[in-house]
Design an enzyme around this catalytic site. Structure first.
Site, mmCIF file in Angstrom:
data_model
loop_
_atom_site.group_PDB
_atom_site.id
_atom_site.type_symbol
_atom_site.label_atom_id
_atom_site.label_comp_id
_atom_site.label_asym_id
_atom_site.label_seq_id
_atom_site.Cartn_x
_atom_site.Cartn_y
_atom_site.Cartn_z
ATOM 1 C CE LYS A 193 -1.977 -1.026 3.987
ATOM 2 N NZ LYS A 193 -1.346 -2.330 4.285
ATOM 3 N NE ARG A 225 -4.806 0.408 8.929
ATOM 4 C CZ ARG A 225 -3.573 -0.033 8.757
ATOM 5 N NH1 ARG A 225 -3.246 -1.257 9.091
ATOM 6 N NH2 ARG A 225 -2.659 0.768 8.269
ATOM 7 N NE ARG A 228 8.300 -2.969 6.760
ATOM 8 C CZ ARG A 228 7.025 -2.631 6.670
ATOM 9 N NH1 ARG A 228 6.624 -1.835 5.706
ATOM 10 N NH2 ARG A 228 6.142 -3.089 7.528
ATOM 11 N NE ARG A 261 6.338 -0.709 10.296
ATOM 12 C CZ ARG A 261 5.262 -0.639 9.524
ATOM 13 N NH1 ARG A 261 5.337 -0.005 8.350
ATOM 14 N NH2 ARG A 261 4.135 -1.188 9.896
ATOM 15 N NE ARG A 266 2.017 -4.981 11.148
ATOM 16 C CZ ARG A 266 3.183 -4.925 10.492
ATOM 17 N NH1 ARG A 266 4.274 -5.473 11.019
ATOM 18 N NH2 ARG A 266 3.262 -4.317 9.335
HETATM 19 P P1 AP5 Z 1 4.696 -1.490 2.028
HETATM 20 O O1 AP5 Z 1 4.571 -0.685 0.781
HETATM 21 O O2 AP5 Z 1 5.128 -0.811 3.276
HETATM 22 O O3 AP5 Z 1 3.334 -2.280 2.293
HETATM 23 P P2 AP5 Z 1 2.123 -1.905 3.212
HETATM 24 O O4 AP5 Z 1 0.957 -2.638 2.682
HETATM 25 O O5 AP5 Z 1 2.022 -0.420 3.341
HETATM 26 O O6 AP5 Z 1 2.647 -2.591 4.561
HETATM 27 P P3 AP5 Z 1 2.790 -2.059 6.030
HETATM 28 O O7 AP5 Z 1 3.488 -3.099 6.813
HETATM 29 O O8 AP5 Z 1 3.395 -0.700 6.056
HETATM 30 O O9 AP5 Z 1 1.280 -2.028 6.403
HETATM 31 P P4 AP5 Z 1 0.634 -2.009 7.802
HETATM 32 O O10 AP5 Z 1 -0.797 -1.863 7.481
HETATM 33 O O11 AP5 Z 1 0.982 -3.124 8.694
HETATM 34 O O12 AP5 Z 1 1.352 -0.750 8.466
HETATM 35 P P5 AP5 Z 1 0.883 0.741 8.674
HETATM 36 O O13 AP5 Z 1 2.102 1.538 8.738
HETATM 37 O O14 AP5 Z 1 -0.179 1.132 7.772
HETATM 38 O O15 AP5 Z 1 5.648 -2.725 1.702
HETATM 39 C C1 AP5 Z 1 6.006 -3.643 2.699
HETATM 40 C C2 AP5 Z 1 7.413 -4.183 2.386
HETATM 41 O O16 AP5 Z 1 7.366 -4.916 1.170
HETATM 42 C C3 AP5 Z 1 8.441 -3.064 2.179
HETATM 43 O O17 AP5 Z 1 9.676 -3.491 2.652
HETATM 44 C C4 AP5 Z 1 8.477 -2.891 0.655
HETATM 45 O O18 AP5 Z 1 9.696 -2.404 0.208
HETATM 46 C C5 AP5 Z 1 8.217 -4.320 0.198
HETATM 47 N N1 AP5 Z 1 7.514 -4.373 -1.079
HETATM 48 C C6 AP5 Z 1 6.515 -3.557 -1.514
HETATM 49 N N2 AP5 Z 1 6.095 -3.944 -2.727
HETATM 50 C C7 AP5 Z 1 6.833 -5.058 -3.052
HETATM 51 C C8 AP5 Z 1 6.862 -5.916 -4.193
HETATM 52 N N3 AP5 Z 1 6.048 -5.735 -5.235
HETATM 53 N N4 AP5 Z 1 7.739 -6.950 -4.165
HETATM 54 C C9 AP5 Z 1 8.575 -7.151 -3.110
HETATM 55 N N5 AP5 Z 1 8.616 -6.354 -2.020
HETATM 56 C C10 AP5 Z 1 7.739 -5.329 -1.985
HETATM 57 O O19 AP5 Z 1 0.231 0.627 10.151
HETATM 58 C C11 AP5 Z 1 1.045 0.293 11.249
HETATM 59 C C12 AP5 Z 1 0.224 0.304 12.517
HETATM 60 O O20 AP5 Z 1 -0.325 1.607 12.736
HETATM 61 C C13 AP5 Z 1 -1.008 -0.611 12.523
HETATM 62 O O21 AP5 Z 1 -0.677 -1.946 12.888
HETATM 63 C C14 AP5 Z 1 -1.856 0.060 13.616
HETATM 64 O O22 AP5 Z 1 -1.353 -0.200 14.907
HETATM 65 C C15 AP5 Z 1 -1.609 1.526 13.314
HETATM 66 N N6 AP5 Z 1 -2.596 2.031 12.342
HETATM 67 C C16 AP5 Z 1 -2.353 2.474 11.084
HETATM 68 N N7 AP5 Z 1 -3.485 2.840 10.493
HETATM 69 C C17 AP5 Z 1 -4.477 2.623 11.386
HETATM 70 C C18 AP5 Z 1 -5.881 2.774 11.336
HETATM 71 N N8 AP5 Z 1 -6.516 3.232 10.238
HETATM 72 N N9 AP5 Z 1 -6.587 2.445 12.447
HETATM 73 C C19 AP5 Z 1 -5.980 2.008 13.571
HETATM 74 N N10 AP5 Z 1 -4.655 1.809 13.669
HETATM 75 C C20 AP5 Z 1 -3.913 2.110 12.573
#
Ligand code: AP5
Length: 192
Positions: free
Chosen positions: A13, A88, A127, A133, A144
């Site tokens: 994402k 979410r 990662r 992280r 997660r």
């Molecule tokens: P990345 O692009 O970061 O993927 P992502 O889907 O954004 O994954 P995240 O781990 O960041 O998502 P998340 O939902 O757990 O975390 P968030 O920060 O939103 O890519 C992931 C990895 O894969 C990277 O290393 C990238 O380089 C690699 N990659 C990407 N594309 C690739 C490809 N095609 N091939 C190979 N490798 C690839 O949320 C974190 C925390 O914040 C949540 O757990 C929660 O506690 C809180 N939070 C955030 N939003 C909310 C909400 N709306 N409500 C409540 N709590 C929330």
């Protein structure tokens, strides 16, 4: 352009939303990034968020919704925005609907990235070696995924009913996925 990027942790994402936002010069709004910046800054929001993030749980809706409402009220989102990782929960969907009504606007689409579980875990463990992280440990990564499956995946049906969903295969290279997204959203993007 006003779009959501949805999908499980590790689906890409953040990576893909950044590329699309850059292309269209619209704001990329990642709730995870805002929480991490707040943790780094040691703000009250950061202290609250860290407890939940480290456990792989969602930050409470009241906190998250207030933060997103405030951010979407800023002037730089007038040209458009990509929301990455929000909404979410059912409550967050309702809040976003309210915010958009208050702003007198609507969503153009919801990009849903699909990647199988083992690939997600592999990406996030990879990662973990460099990101620092605190939620990229294997136990928390798996938790997660579970939280996403229970609380967020069911929301996709709602956006599908509204005719907004673009399902995109998130496997392959970053460029290959970007091409697919582009192919899916280009007609909508042209209209907006
Ligand atoms: P990345 O692009 O970061 O993927 P992502 O889907 O954004 O994954 P995240 O781990 O960041 O998502 P998340 O939902 O757990 O975390 P968030 O920060 O939103 O890519 C992931 C990895 O894969 C990277 O290393 C990238 O380089 C690699 N990659 C990407 N594309 C690739 C490809 N095609 N091939 C190979 N490798 C690839 O949320 C974190 C925390 O914040 C949540 O757990 C929660 O506690 C809180 N939070 C955030 N939003 C909310 C909400 N709306 N409500 C409540 N709590 C929330």
């Amino acid at each position: 352009m006003r779009m959501l990027f949805m999908g499980p942790p590790g689906a890409g994402k953040g990576t893909q939303a950044a590329l699309v936002a850059d292309h269209f010069s619209v704001v990329h709004l990642s709730t995870g990034d805002i929480f991490r910046a707040s943790v780094a800054a040691g703000t009250e929001l950061g202290v609250t968020a860290k407890r939940y993030m480290d456990a792989g749980e969602y930050v409470p809706d009241s906190v998250t919704n207030a933060m997103v409402r405030a951010r979407l009220g800023e002037s730089d989102v007038i040209r458009g925005f990509l929301l990455d990782g929000y909404p979410r929960t059912v409550d967050q969907v309702a809040e976003l609907d309210d915010i958009l009504t208050d702003l007198g606007t609507k969503l153009d689409g919801v990009v849903v990235l699909q990647v199988d579980l083992e690939e997600l875990i592999t990406r996030l463990l990879e990662r973990a070696r460099t990101s620092g992280r605190t939620d990229d440990t294997e136990d928390v990564i798996r938790h997660r995924q579970q939280v996403y499956a229970e609380q967020t995946a069911p929301l996709l049906a709602l956006y599908t009913e509204r005719g907004l969903v673009f399902e995109v295969d998130g496997r392959g290279t970053v460029d290959e996925v970007a091409e697919r997204i582009w192919g899916a959203i280009a007609p909508t993007a042209d209209e907006s």
